[in-house]
Write a protein that holds these residues in place. Sequence first.
Motif, short mmCIF file in Angstrom:
data_model
loop_
_atom_site.label_atom_id
_atom_site.label_comp_id
_atom_site.label_asym_id
_atom_site.label_seq_id
_atom_site.Cartn_x
_atom_site.Cartn_y
_atom_site.Cartn_z
N ARG A 166 -5.04 1.41 -1.25
CA ARG A 166 -3.86 2.09 -0.13
C ARG A 166 -5.17 2.81 0.43
O ARG A 166 -4.90 3.78 1.50
N ARG A 199 0.52 -1.16 -0.25
CA ARG A 199 0.41 -0.09 0.40
C ARG A 199 0.85 1.22 -0.05
O ARG A 199 1.00 1.70 0.96
N ASP A 231 1.03 -4.48 5.51
CA ASP A 231 0.02 -4.35 4.82
C ASP A 231 -0.23 -5.75 3.66
O ASP A 231 -1.20 -6.02 3.15
N HIS A 249 -0.19 3.07 4.08
CA HIS A 249 0.70 1.90 4.05
C HIS A 249 0.59 1.33 6.01
O HIS A 249 0.92 2.24 6.26
#
Length: 353
Positions: free
Chosen positions: A304, A279, A314, A309
């Motif tokens: 995202r 992300r 992630d 992030h």
Amino acid sequence: MKISEPLSLEAATWLPEERERVSDLLAAGHLNEAETEQLGLTEVPVSDIPGPQLAVRAAERVLAAARFDPARIGLVAHAWLYHQGHDFWSPPHYVADRLGAHDALPIGVRQMSNGGVAALGVAVDRLLADPTVEAALVTTGDRFVPPGFNRWRADYGAVYGDAGTAALLRRHDPDGQEPEGQAPERSGPTLLLRSLTFATAAEYEAMYRGRDPFTEVPLQAGIPIDVRRPKKAYLEEHGGMGPFLKSAAEAVRATLLQSLAESGVEPGDPRIRCVALPRLGEHVLSITHALLDEILGVEILQLREGSGHLGAGDLLANLAHISASHGLAPGEFAVVIGGGGGFTWSCAVVEAA
């Protein structure tokens, strides 16, 4: 990492309700127009509780969905990227205790943004090596708040969101038999983890160190943390991003092809439905797009928006999304790409049971 017996994986993400929005930061003068265009998202989740508690909430969610007794967990592997709320302390023991996983071995795993994947690898190794371990739990939890961290400006190509993630890993029962009272209630299919691979180029650890000397106490190099400074110094000394981008592309290609081969799936297999990316910002991942189009030619998931992030989380968050929202039919596959500073890249292949 070839997985010699089927392992079922159920994942969950816990995102706080509060959001910081780009529009509000722009209006307040904390971001300018050029910066907002580069960010490529509109908001990220912001937590008022620390990372380990976020991890516990995600773990409670996955355990409740699986109706799995935490007392049966043999390993808790917790990964994180940023400060966990205490300076000299063991977050994985906190997670295990709060969940009631009192017979589990708690382990902390640090591998920057790839930490959740590395923890998943530890869990796989333990399950395959020790038949007495019935289940392993992987968690991540990160909270990126001032004064130590500016989630919007600390790094290039990343806006950091607060979240907990969790994955429950078990040996797969193809007959779907659960102990009495343990029948699962799931929003999506159980995923079978078919392969998990890694590639490392340790020479790039200096990208997060730059010219900075080693310090004696946390945050001695400056507050808030400035990830851009050492990266800029590294790139000045090594003539730019060219060598790193080449290494990154080679690592993503190698882990992807190895994971597919170990899963018994050809790159063009029509059963591969999608591939999910970390992300991160578009310009960070641009080199990956062409490579994935060439090898797979399937839908690329970039998730995202609304999260940013998630530190070490992630890949687990992407697995949770694929299971809950992407409609894999039994026998179909998904690929999830990971990576983190140091640098290590990773790839997981999962199949819907």
